[in-house]
Design a protein around this motif. Structure first.
Motif, PDB file in Angstrom:
ATOM      1  N   PHE A   1       0.842  -1.189   0.000  1.00  0.00           N
ATOM      2  CA  PHE A   1       0.000   0.000   0.000  1.00  0.00           C
ATOM      3  C   PHE A   1       0.877   1.240   0.000  1.00  0.00           C
ATOM      4  CE2 PHE A   1      -2.977  -3.116   1.551  1.00  0.00           C
ATOM      5  CZ  PHE A   1      -4.174  -2.719   0.981  1.00  0.00           C
ATOM      6  N   GLN A   2       0.356   2.275  -0.647  1.00  0.00           N
ATOM      7  CA  GLN A   2       1.095   3.536  -0.678  1.00  0.00           C
ATOM      8  C   GLN A   2       0.138   4.671  -0.337  1.00  0.00           C
ATOM      9  OE1 GLN A   2       3.656   4.333  -4.083  1.00  0.00           O
ATOM     10  NE2 GLN A   2       2.954   6.445  -4.115  1.00  0.00           N
ATOM     11  N   ILE A   3       0.536   5.536   0.530  1.00  0.00           N
ATOM     12  CA  ILE A   3      -0.233   6.716   0.878  1.00  0.00           C
ATOM     13  C   ILE A   3       0.641   7.933   0.636  1.00  0.00           C
ATOM     14  CG2 ILE A   3       0.421   6.549   3.323  1.00  0.00           C
ATOM     15  CD1 ILE A   3      -2.315   7.825   3.962  1.00  0.00           C
ATOM     16  N   GLY A   4       0.052   8.951   0.019  1.00  0.00           N
ATOM     17  CA  GLY A   4       0.842  10.131  -0.299  1.00  0.00           C
ATOM     18  C   GLY A   4      -0.025  11.363  -0.460  1.00  0.00           C
ATOM     19  N   GLN A   5       0.626  12.491  -0.367  1.00  0.00           N
ATOM     20  CA  GLN A   5      -0.068  13.769  -0.501  1.00  0.00           C
ATOM     21  C   GLN A   5       0.905  14.804  -1.001  1.00  0.00           C
ATOM     22  OE1 GLN A   5      -1.542  15.333   3.199  1.00  0.00           O
ATOM     23  NE2 GLN A   5      -2.632  17.041   2.237  1.00  0.00           N
ATOM     24  N   THR A   6       0.427  15.629  -1.932  1.00  0.00           N
ATOM     25  CA  THR A   6       1.250  16.734  -2.417  1.00  0.00           C
ATOM     26  C   THR A   6       1.154  17.877  -1.416  1.00  0.00           C
ATOM     27  OG1 THR A   6       0.852  16.114  -4.705  1.00  0.00           O
ATOM     28  CG2 THR A   6       1.638  18.357  -4.295  1.00  0.00           C
ATOM     29  N   ILE A   7       2.285  18.251  -0.824  1.00  0.00           N
ATOM     30  CA  ILE A   7       2.297  19.324   0.178  1.00  0.00           C
ATOM     31  C   ILE A   7       2.409  20.686  -0.490  1.00  0.00           C
ATOM     32  CG2 ILE A   7       3.560  20.273   2.137  1.00  0.00           C
ATOM     33  CD1 ILE A   7       4.433  17.413   2.805  1.00  0.00           C
TER      34      ILE A   7
ATOM     35  N   ALA B   1       0.008  25.558  -7.437  1.00  0.00           N
ATOM     36  CA  ALA B   1      -0.840  25.140  -8.562  1.00  0.00           C
ATOM     37  C   ALA B   1      -2.164  24.555  -8.086  1.00  0.00           C
ATOM     38  CB  ALA B   1      -0.091  24.122  -9.424  1.00  0.00           C
ATOM     39  N   LEU B   2      -2.131  23.743  -7.013  1.00  0.00           N
ATOM     40  CA  LEU B   2      -3.359  23.110  -6.548  1.00  0.00           C
ATOM     41  C   LEU B   2      -4.350  24.142  -6.012  1.00  0.00           C
ATOM     42  CD1 LEU B   2      -1.901  19.940  -4.777  1.00  0.00           C
ATOM     43  CD2 LEU B   2      -2.962  20.100  -7.028  1.00  0.00           C
TER      44      LEU B   2
ATOM     45  N   ALA C   1      -4.439  27.288  -6.787  1.00  0.00           N
ATOM     46  CA  ALA C   1      -4.903  28.085  -7.929  1.00  0.00           C
ATOM     47  C   ALA C   1      -5.968  27.332  -8.710  1.00  0.00           C
ATOM     48  CB  ALA C   1      -3.725  28.434  -8.837  1.00  0.00           C
ATOM     49  N   GLY C   2      -5.811  26.001  -8.804  1.00  0.00           N
ATOM     50  CA  GLY C   2      -6.809  25.207  -9.501  1.00  0.00           C
ATOM     51  C   GLY C   2      -8.157  25.254  -8.806  1.00  0.00           C
ATOM     52  N   VAL C   3      -8.151  25.245  -7.475  1.00  0.00           N
ATOM     53  CA  VAL C   3      -9.407  25.349  -6.722  1.00  0.00           C
ATOM     54  C   VAL C   3     -10.062  26.699  -6.977  1.00  0.00           C
ATOM     55  CG1 VAL C   3     -10.413  25.443  -4.413  1.00  0.00           C
ATOM     56  CG2 VAL C   3      -8.682  23.724  -4.943  1.00  0.00           C
ATOM     57  N   ARG C   4      -9.282  27.770  -6.897  1.00  0.00           N
ATOM     58  CA  ARG C   4      -9.849  29.107  -7.101  1.00  0.00           C
ATOM     59  C   ARG C   4     -10.358  29.277  -8.530  1.00  0.00           C
ATOM     60  NH1 ARG C   4      -5.114  30.302  -4.176  1.00  0.00           N
ATOM     61  NH2 ARG C   4      -4.069  31.005  -6.089  1.00  0.00           N
ATOM     62  N   LYS C   5      -9.647  28.698  -9.470  1.00  0.00           N
ATOM     63  CA  LYS C   5     -10.087  28.782 -10.865  1.00  0.00           C
ATOM     64  C   LYS C   5     -11.430  28.084 -11.058  1.00  0.00           C
ATOM     65  CE  LYS C   5      -8.831  27.405 -15.575  1.00  0.00           C
ATOM     66  NZ  LYS C   5      -7.807  26.745 -16.430  1.00  0.00           N
ATOM     67  N   SER C   6     -11.567  26.881 -10.491  1.00  0.00           N
ATOM     68  CA  SER C   6     -12.831  26.149 -10.631  1.00  0.00           C
ATOM     69  C   SER C   6     -13.970  26.877  -9.936  1.00  0.00           C
ATOM     70  CB  SER C   6     -12.683  24.729 -10.081  1.00  0.00           C
ATOM     71  OG  SER C   6     -12.335  24.743  -8.710  1.00  0.00           O
ATOM     72  N   GLN C   7     -13.679  27.550  -8.836  1.00  0.00           N
ATOM     73  CA  GLN C   7     -14.710  28.332  -8.152  1.00  0.00           C
ATOM     74  C   GLN C   7     -15.160  29.513  -9.015  1.00  0.00           C
ATOM     75  OE1 GLN C   7     -12.594  29.258  -4.534  1.00  0.00           O
ATOM     76  NE2 GLN C   7     -13.447  27.487  -3.422  1.00  0.00           N
ATOM     77  N   ALA C   8     -14.205  30.159  -9.654  1.00  0.00           N
ATOM     78  CA  ALA C   8     -14.554  31.281 -10.541  1.00  0.00           C
ATOM     79  C   ALA C   8     -15.370  30.799 -11.730  1.00  0.00           C
ATOM     80  CB  ALA C   8     -13.282  31.982 -11.014  1.00  0.00           C
ATOM     81  N   GLN C   9     -15.004  29.637 -12.283  1.00  0.00           N
ATOM     82  CA  GLN C   9     -15.765  29.090 -13.404  1.00  0.00           C
ATOM     83  C   GLN C   9     -17.183  28.712 -12.984  1.00  0.00           C
ATOM     84  OE1 GLN C   9     -13.042  25.931 -14.442  1.00  0.00           O
ATOM     85  NE2 GLN C   9     -12.115  27.123 -16.100  1.00  0.00           N
TER      86      GLN C   9
END
Length: 479
Positions: free
Chosen positions: A313-319, A324-325, A327-335
């Motif tokens: 098993f592998q567990i991971g997270q981009t810190i 970019a992540l 900004a991607g959330v804010r972009k989707s909210q604006a859209q």
């Protein structure tokens, strides 16, 4: 001569008016009907083919989104030739300068499998967003269908109307030719002057010019019909009676808000945008996956071989990824906010289109009533003035003016009847009811869910379902 662009805009949706016009000769039983034209447009439209292909692409996005939750299986192969050359510096057992060489050919094959186990729902949100996009694209296809059928009605009535205008212009030339002949006869016996003859000649020349223009419009209308319907027009029969429409604008607006494809499209786009916001927000959280591998290594110049495998098993997270992540959330909210704003705009536009269509319908009905009275009055005036002119009580100019007034009245009646049907079919379009299914056209109704059901689970190319899908796609190809 009536302006062609204006004439087309006036006839946009006319589907049945000229029955009461009385200007066309009875058509043969095999004459082409409005329904035939609509069937031709539905079956031969490149725009519909284009939007159906766009829908198929959206269907595939669901399969692509679902693939994130399915196992990923990969293999790699490697073939390595190794060379080793050495010269000894001398030892107790190996003399100095001893040269040795070893060569080996090694091959390896590795099989790697991985499966996403948990990602806080990010992939699920992406799948649901893709489904909403499919639903939005289906409504876009319905909107395109309405445009196609609307243009077919416009083309059909454009041919009928221009044909009627040609008939009126030809009749006008015949009447003015008789008037010119009568003016010349009266000039010969001294009842009128040369000026009267010249006036008649000028009016006849103008009528011939108008006829040439009407004939040109008729040729253009037939070309337009071919583009809209997919074939040259034959003998067109008068369109059927007006479609049944609600007498209440408020009821029509409520119906349009519930079912108009443009509104439904944006509603699904809003839902998709909201799901993508959730997907991007959960993408910030960890994900868990299971991975397994199996490998085989073989050395050809020896008996050495290696087999290996692993699972875990592998567990991971981009810190941090440079922002970019987030900004991607804010972009989707604006859209999402943009789509919500667009929904309000589209609703208002559809409601206004309904109001405009009903206003045009009421105006056209009033114009028809007025133009019919105008034709009756102009006909009586023309007959009376021509009779008075034969007795010397009226001049040639009076007769010519009366003839022009009668022609104008008849042309106005043609336009008024056309405007009535433009408005009637505009109401159907504005309320989302101008579809092949609503009109009960004798066509094979396109099923937008058929292709989706075939591809939603992402069949592989060499599976039974994949081979069946290949046959379907081949059948869809057009030269």
């Amino acid at each position: 001569m009536m302006n062609t662009g204006k004439m087309r805009s006036v006839r946009s949706m006319i589907a049945a008016s000229c029955v009461g016009l009385g200007l066309l000769a009875p058509m043969a039983t095999q004459a082409e009907t409005l329904a035939d034209a609509l069937v031709g447009a539905y079956n031969n439209s490149g725009l519909l083919d284009q939007n159906r292909a766009v829908l198929r692409a959206a269907d595939e996005d669901v399969a692509i989104a679902k693939s994130a939750l399915k196992p990923v299986l990969q293999w790699t192969g490697n073939l390595t030739q190794s060379y080793n050359r050495s010269v000894s510096g001398g030892t107790s057992t190996i003399p100095a300068g001893f040269r040795s060489s070893t060569d080996s050919l090694t091959t390896s094959v590795n099989l790697v499998a991985s499966l996403l186990v948990y990602d806080f729902g990010s992939s699920r949100y992406s799948i649901e967003a893709a489904k909403e996009t499919v639903l939005a694209t289906r409504e876009t296809l319905v909107s395109a269908e309405q445009q196609i059928l609307l243009r077919a009605v416009d083309a059909y009535m454009t041919v009928i109307q221009t044909q009627q205008l040609v008939s009126l212009a030809e009749n006008n030339v015949r009447v003015l030719t008789q008037e010119l002949r009568a003016a010349r006869d009266r000039f010969e016996v001294g009842e009128v002057t040369r000026t009267d003859v010249s006036l008649a000649e000028a009016e006849l020349a103008a009528a011939r010019s108008n006829l040439a223009g009407a004939q040109g419009d008729f040729i253009s209308a037939k070309a337009y019909y071919k583009v809209a319907v997919g074939r040259e027009p034959g003998r067109l029969s008068p369109p059927p009676s007006l479609p049944k429409l609600s007498n209440s604008i408020a009821t029509a607006k409520a119906l349009a808000v519930r079912q108009h494809p443009d509104i439904l499209t944006v509603q699904h786009q809003v839902a998709a945008a909201d799901l993508l916001v959730r997907s991007n927000e959960t993408a910030l959280k960890p994900n868990v996956s299971v991975q397994g591998s199996y490998g085989l290594t073989e050395t050809f110049d020896s008996q050495a071989s290696t087999r290996s495998g692993s699972i875990g098993f592998q567990i991971g997270q981009t810190i941090y990824q440079g922002g970019a992540l987030s900004a991607g959330v804010r972009k989707s909210q604006a859209q999402r906010d943009a789509q919500r704003g667009n929904l309000h705009v589209v609703v208002k536009d559809v409601e206004r289109a309904v109001s405009d269509a009903y206003a045009g319908l009421a105006s056209a009905r009033a114009q028809i009533e007025a133009s019919q009275r105008q034709v009756r009055a102009a006909q009586i005036a023309f007959d009376g003035i021509r009779e008075e002119a034969s007795l010397g009580a009226r001049t040639t100019l009076d007769v010519l003016d009366a003839e022009q007034s009668l022609l104008d009245a008849r042309s106005a009646r043609v336009s008024a009847q056309s405007q009535l049907y433009v408005a009637a079919y505009s109401v159907l379009s504005a309320t989302g009811q101008l579809t092949a299914q609503d009109l009960k056209l004798p066509v094979q109704i396109y099923d937008p869910s058929a292709y989706y059901n075939m591809v939603k689970d992402g069949p592989t190319k060499y599976s039974k379902e994949g081979k069946q899908l290949d046959r379907v796609l081949k059948a869809l190809q057009k030269d």
